[in-house]
Design an enzyme around this catalytic site. Sequence first.
Site, PDB file in Angstrom:
ATOM      1  N   HIS A 163       0.840  -1.192   0.000  1.00 38.88           N
ATOM      2  CA  HIS A 163       0.000   0.000   0.000  1.00 38.88           C
ATOM      3  C   HIS A 163       0.884   1.254   0.000  1.00 38.88           C
ATOM      4  O   HIS A 163       2.036   1.203   0.462  1.00 38.88           O
ATOM      5  CB  HIS A 163      -0.868   0.050   1.274  1.00 38.88           C
ATOM      6  CG  HIS A 163      -2.013  -0.904   1.285  1.00 38.88           C
ATOM      7  ND1 HIS A 163      -2.307  -1.696   2.385  1.00 38.88           N
ATOM      8  CD2 HIS A 163      -2.965  -1.187   0.371  1.00 38.88           C
ATOM      9  CE1 HIS A 163      -3.391  -2.418   2.135  1.00 38.88           C
ATOM     10  NE2 HIS A 163      -3.803  -2.130   0.911  1.00 38.88           N
ATOM     11  N   CYS A 250      -3.040   0.907   9.530  1.00 44.12           N
ATOM     12  CA  CYS A 250      -4.059  -0.051   9.077  1.00 44.12           C
ATOM     13  C   CYS A 250      -5.112  -0.347  10.148  1.00 44.12           C
ATOM     14  O   CYS A 250      -6.239  -0.722   9.846  1.00 44.12           O
ATOM     15  CB  CYS A 250      -3.418  -1.376   8.699  1.00 44.12           C
ATOM     16  SG  CYS A 250      -1.900  -1.259   7.744  1.00 44.12           S
TER      17      CYS A 250
HETATM   18  N1  GLY Z   1      -3.177  -8.624   5.781  1.00 46.25           N
HETATM   19  C1  GLY Z   1      -3.633  -7.367   5.358  1.00 46.25           C
HETATM   20  C2  GLY Z   1      -3.863  -7.307   3.912  1.00 46.25           C
HETATM   21  O1  GLY Z   1      -3.134  -7.960   3.170  1.00 46.25           O
HETATM   22  O2  GLY Z   1      -4.753  -6.645   3.454  1.00 46.25           O
END
Ligand code: GLY
Length: 255
Positions: A163, A250
């Site tokens: 991300h 997150c």
């Molecule tokens: N484990 C978090 C993701 O890969 O979205």
Amino acid sequence: MFTRAIVRTPAPSLTEGLTTASLGKPDYTLALQQHAAYIAALQTCGLAVTLLEPDPAFPDSCFVEDTAVLAERLAVITRPGAPSRQGEQQRVAQALRAFYRPEQIETLLPPGTLEGGDVMRVEDHFYIGLSARTNAEGARQLIAILEQHGYTGSTVALRQVLHLKTGLAYLEHNRLLAAGEFIEHPLFALFHRIPIAPAEAYAANCIYVNGTVLVPAGYPRTRAQIEAAGLPVLAVDTSEFRKLDGGLSCLSLRF
Ligand code: GLY
């Protein structure tokens, strides 16, 4: 200033969450303890925390950041790009209805996909990473929605990271923590970049909460760099979430 956060208790199925790491499975009991300490850290920074119940059907559902993009006058419900995560957003959308008026809530539609970990806000501009999880259509929809609500957005093609915020964190006042591909990235040339050492790349995923920077525990060099920039830090252990490519950002939606 943020006043609130939404978090979601990890389910026992956390151990089956998505990952590209080779760090073994998370210890569920320890993950719960770390999650509780994370909530306490947010509260220390002045946030009222809404805690959602675990959902074993979604092993990654504690990573609530991916399910929405929030601003003062806008909540965008995303459409996660990972098939096993599609559906997580419904419970978060329900929770957000307590804090946003109906006309302030928008929803991304197929074939768009976008995960909130790919979105980094800088003032009223939103950088959107094009990744394995966020496609061009998802970014196009989000930018159109942002512009309707008085914000702007632009895309960043990602090369290595999961991300966008895996490698970047905005610490306000033009300060940007940057790791890996972002240290020299021309799109961020005008920021005061704080480069993260390769051995501590995970620590690029910090969060700035009302003047304090939450940093993952165990990354002393990054911590020292942030303190040298004049910012108070609060270390939070996220070792069990790291095993699932998850970090500090997150684990919450902050607004
Ligand atoms: N484990 C978090 C993701 O890969 O979205």
